[in-house]
Design an enzyme around this catalytic site. Structure first.
Site, PDB file in Angstrom:
ATOM      1  N   ILE A 172      42.664  35.089  31.084  1.00  0.00           N
ATOM      2  CA  ILE A 172      41.480  35.927  31.241  1.00  0.00           C
ATOM      3  C   ILE A 172      41.931  37.378  31.124  1.00  0.00           C
ATOM      4  O   ILE A 172      42.869  37.812  31.806  1.00  0.00           O
ATOM      5  CB  ILE A 172      40.797  35.702  32.604  1.00  0.00           C
TER       6      ILE A 172
ATOM      7  N   ALA B 262      46.450  32.787  33.634  1.00  0.00           N
ATOM      8  CA  ALA B 262      46.873  34.167  33.847  1.00  0.00           C
ATOM      9  C   ALA B 262      45.611  35.018  33.787  1.00  0.00           C
ATOM     10  O   ALA B 262      44.662  34.689  33.072  1.00  0.00           O
ATOM     11  CB  ALA B 262      47.862  34.606  32.774  1.00  0.00           C
ATOM     12  N   CYS B 263      45.597  36.091  34.544  1.00  0.00           N
ATOM     13  CA  CYS B 263      44.472  37.023  34.528  1.00  0.00           C
ATOM     14  C   CYS B 263      45.057  38.419  34.569  1.00  0.00           C
ATOM     15  O   CYS B 263      45.814  38.750  35.497  1.00  0.00           O
ATOM     16  CB  CYS B 263      43.554  36.778  35.717  1.00  0.00           C
ATOM     17  N   VAL B 264      44.732  39.208  33.568  1.00  0.00           N
ATOM     18  CA  VAL B 264      45.288  40.556  33.471  1.00  0.00           C
ATOM     19  C   VAL B 264      44.194  41.577  33.209  1.00  0.00           C
ATOM     20  O   VAL B 264      43.179  41.276  32.574  1.00  0.00           O
ATOM     21  CB  VAL B 264      46.365  40.657  32.370  1.00  0.00           C
TER      22      VAL B 264
END
Length: 126
Positions: A77, A104-106
């Protein structure tokens, strides 16, 4: 041999890429903005609704490969504002009620079309 995935039930690519690619049992879904396929416009609404739209687009591309969201093993995301994390999580959880995929979320500086989020996915076909 790779199979290009293309469906009218998800937004058309806005660049030189495919909506998705199936390579043997792996299915790679390109990043999906919260674009409404019928209009080609970004969904104008809360980030939770935008998350739902992006994930619906992913679900429709996966269907072209004979997969469901249960086949997803990894998502990424990309958020314009990490302050939206909780609202995104609430909408995201509805798509993965059991055994959610790795993720993963960045936070990113900018996304295509100045969207608030983009989600990509990798699935494994049974």
């Amino acid at each position: 041999m790779n199979k290009v995935l293309n469906t009218p039930n998800a937004p058309a690519a806005i660049g030189p890429y495919s909506q998705g690619i199936q390579a043997c049992k792996l299915v790679f879904v390109s990043g999906q903005l919260p674009i409404v396929p019928a209009t080609g416009a970004l969904l104008d609404g809360p980030v939770g609704e935008q998350t739902t739209q992006s994930l619906n687009n992913i679900r429709n591309i996966l269907a072209e490969a004979g997969c469901t969201m249960a086949n997803v093993v990894k998502t990424t995301i990309f958020l314009r504002d990490m302050n939206d994390f909780a609202e995104v999580n609430a909408a995201y959880a509805a798509f993965f009620p059991e055994n959610p995929p790795a993720r993963a979320c960045v936070q990113v500086a900018r996304l295509p079309k100045d969207a608030d989020l983009e989600i990509e996915a990798i699935a494994v076909k049974d």
